[in-house]
Design a protein around this motif. Sequence first.
Motif, PDB file in Angstrom:
ATOM      1  N   ALA A   1     -11.599   1.618  -4.731  1.00  0.00           N
ATOM      2  CA  ALA A   1     -10.425   1.891  -4.047  1.00  0.00           C
ATOM      3  C   ALA A   1      -9.751   0.941  -3.493  1.00  0.00           C
ATOM      4  N   THR A   2     -10.723   0.429  -2.481  1.00  0.00           N
ATOM      5  CA  THR A   2     -10.387  -0.727  -1.665  1.00  0.00           C
ATOM      6  C   THR A   2     -10.115  -2.039  -2.162  1.00  0.00           C
TER       7      THR A   2
ATOM      8  N   ARG B   1      -3.724   9.169  -2.080  1.00  0.00           N
ATOM      9  CA  ARG B   1      -4.135   8.986  -3.458  1.00  0.00           C
ATOM     10  C   ARG B   1      -5.749   9.181  -3.575  1.00  0.00           C
ATOM     11  N   GLU B   2      -6.341   8.919  -2.232  1.00  0.00           N
ATOM     12  CA  GLU B   2      -7.737   9.096  -2.080  1.00  0.00           C
ATOM     13  C   GLU B   2      -7.905  10.627  -2.177  1.00  0.00           C
TER      14      GLU B   2
ATOM     15  N   LEU C   1      -5.311   0.353  -1.504  1.00  0.00           N
ATOM     16  CA  LEU C   1      -5.848   1.306  -0.316  1.00  0.00           C
ATOM     17  C   LEU C   1      -6.845   0.411   0.566  1.00  0.00           C
TER      18      LEU C   1
ATOM     19  N   ARG D   1      -0.873   7.226   6.357  1.00  0.00           N
ATOM     20  CA  ARG D   1      -0.347   6.525   5.271  1.00  0.00           C
ATOM     21  C   ARG D   1      -0.213   7.249   3.798  1.00  0.00           C
TER      22      ARG D   1
ATOM     23  N   ASP E   1      -7.190   4.422   4.559  1.00  0.00           N
ATOM     24  CA  ASP E   1      -6.671   5.096   3.745  1.00  0.00           C
ATOM     25  C   ASP E   1      -7.610   6.031   2.939  1.00  0.00           C
ATOM     26  N   VAL E   2      -8.843   5.371   2.699  1.00  0.00           N
ATOM     27  CA  VAL E   2      -9.795   6.201   2.024  1.00  0.00           C
ATOM     28  C   VAL E   2     -10.508   7.077   3.067  1.00  0.00           C
TER      29      VAL E   2
ATOM     30  N   LEU F   1      -0.619   6.332   1.058  1.00  0.00           N
ATOM     31  CA  LEU F   1      -1.673   5.582   0.086  1.00  0.00           C
ATOM     32  C   LEU F   1      -2.889   6.711   0.328  1.00  0.00           C
ATOM     33  N   ALA F   2      -3.220   7.142   1.742  1.00  0.00           N
ATOM     34  CA  ALA F   2      -4.227   8.262   1.623  1.00  0.00           C
ATOM     35  C   ALA F   2      -4.130   9.322   0.635  1.00  0.00           C
TER      36      ALA F   2
END
Length: 250
Positions: free
Chosen positions: A98-99, A7-8, A103, A2, A107-108, A4-5
């Motif tokens: 993050a979660t 961002r991590e 996320l 995804r 994702d993380v 959003l991953a």
Amino acid sequence: MRVLALREFAYWMLRYRRNWRATVVVSVLNPLLFLLAMGAGLGRLVDRNTAPDTLHGVAFLAFFAPGLLAAATMQTAVIEASRPVFLAVRPGGSYRNATAGPLGPGDVLAGHLLYMALRIATSALCFVLVLLCFPALRTTALLWLTPAALLTGMAFAAPLAAWVATLESGQPISTVFRFVIMPMYMFSGVFFPAEQIPAALRYVVYCTPLWHGTELCRGQRPLLHAAYLGALTVAGVLVARRTYRRRLFA
């Protein structure tokens, strides 16, 4: 993976900006000094006193360099997937922060594994550039080394991250490093062929990912070793998805 991953991944890259110069220096100087001392120095003595077919039919330097790359890649993977994951998964760690937003655990995990893959690949590439300093190692086989080392590193990083995410204390990490990683480093075919190990222990060595990584980097039966390391990586990712979800949603 995804979006959003990413961002991590960007978060870990931002952290890496603080010390990337030091890691690059280590990635260049360590293999250079090792290869000069063990490969070019001790290697001459080994070559004079060893039968030609003992080291896969090559000089000690050509035998040692790919094995050292696999071992260095293992160390990079262990460093990146152990303490950083342990700290990130704890209360107040970066995973928790993050979660708390958009996320999810997947994702993380994906973002951090992507960062680990980048670190492993860049370290391996630096190592390969060092190998260019040795005329005897300037062959087309160098093109294979970086992807082979990356697969070796991820075969350690993914399962280790899956396990570390379950820990409540950092002591088991030190224990594994002392009693698993270091013996694997010494006896998985990096410095001498695994065939010279007593038969009772030889088959244990054949099950270790580092032995498969050293053989893959040397170009020995690449499909077999790549399949083993790839399966270990996939299994690590699948288990990590479960352990991350359980830990971060607990």
